[in-house]
Scaffold this motif. Structure first.
Motif: not given
Length: 338
Positions: A225-226, A229, A281, A296, A324, A328
């Motif tokens: 996810v990082s 992003r 994040l 979310y 993401w 987001l």
């Protein structure tokens, strides 16, 4: 207060209260003919069910079970002729009507040991509609010496007609400190906080997660996810790596991660505040708004609810991860709510 019985010692402390309730009912002759053990998966409902089975099968009608009569000895050995169970097959998603009909046939026979017959069904919510309907007549007109024990992780999936005919026994998860103390003792180490959080505070599920190496999956989700992003990965490639047997754990991780970020946005601390580094994040495209986090969370819950549906998982995961890569933003999440 009386000394702890063998069953008391075998049960974790957070199940002592429902177990005492059951013993009190049994002592008054009010155990009933159908019990519904409810609560999150992994809190020990099967352990409680086993204690109830031994109690009901005791040839001396002792409360708790005497543990020394022939019926008790055979029950604890796991081969009592009057103790039957229906479990969802490992390769199936449901309990079939044929399984329930076979159980009903066994319950209609006279007890081998002259006491009671037991029928365990778990997880009860996985019964097909036909299976639940087949069980109804037995719930309405049970053989006088039969006890049905239904174990359910989610009663919302059960017909109201089944629920209304069972005495409900709540088996709640312990407090976080109590669950963590149990898990530390079970693992022999102070690790496992991540697993306990992902399990929703259910210690037995957390122990299972720990033994499966789930903590490494947790870390990989945060990393994936990082990277999305920060614009260092694309949604399709990340989603393709998530379509495996650990998808539910990955979605639980997403939910836990969002919850932690939301708590921090509210200047509060969660269970993993000192165990999880979410700094990556917080970087990337724009500030994450609390409204977006809450939106979310709903999206993740909806995705988890669809896991057993025939929908294309790859497309579902791509849709879930896309926000993401887009920062987001709340607008995107509002669009998903439509």
């Amino acid at each position: 207060m009386s000394a702890l019985s063998d069953a008391d010692r075998a049960l974790p402390s957070w199940l002592h209260s429902p177990w005492q309730q059951i013993q009190d009912n049994a002592a008054r002759g009010r155990l009933g003919h159908a019990l519904m053990l409810t609560g999150p998966e992994g809190v020990g409902k099967h352990l409680l069910a086993q204690a109830i089975r031994e109690l009901a099968l005791c040839g001396e009608h002792a409360v708790p079970a005497c543990g020394i009569c022939r019926s008790c000895v055979v029950a604890r050995a796991g081969n009592h002729a009057d103790d039957h169970e229906v479990l969802r097959p490992a390769d199936k998603k449901t309990i079939s009507v044929e399984q329930i009909r076979e159980l009903i046939g066994k319950l209609d026979l006279s007890p081998s040991y002259g006491n009671r017959k037991i029928g365990l069904i778990a997880p009860a919510e996985t019964m097909t509609t036909a299976a639940a309907n087949a069980l109804l007549k037995t719930l309405e007109e049970p053989p006088g010496d039969a006890l049905l024990i239904l174990v359910s992780h989610s009663t919302r999936a059960l017909p109201a007609t089944v629920l209304s005919r069972c005495q409900r026994i709540e088996c709640a998860a312990p407090s976080y400190p109590e669950g963590r103390a149990w898990l530390t003792d079970a693992l022999g180490s102070a690790e496992g906080d991540v697993c306990l959080s992902l399990a929703g505070g259910a210690p037995f599920q957390a122990e299972k997660y720990y033994n499966q190496g789930v903590e490494s999956i947790y870390s990989s989700v945060i990393e994936d996810v990082s990277r999305l992003r920060l614009g260092r990965a694309d949604v399709i490639s990340v989603a393709s790596g998530w379509t495996d047997e650990h998808l539910d754990v990955r979605l639980r991780t997403l939910y836990s991660m969002i919850r932690q970020l939301a708590l921090e946005a509210l200047d509060l601390e969660g269970e993993l505040a000192h165990k999880t580094d979410l700094q990556s994040l917080r970087q990337g495209r724009g500030e994450i708004k609390l409204s977006a986090l809450l939106g979310y969370q709903d999206a993740v819950l909806r995705a988890r609810a669809r896991l057993d549906s025939p929908l294309n998982q790859q497309l579902m995961i791509e849709a879930l991860l896309a926000p993401w890569a887009e920062g987001l933003n709340s607008q995107g999440l509002e669009y998903q709510h439509q």
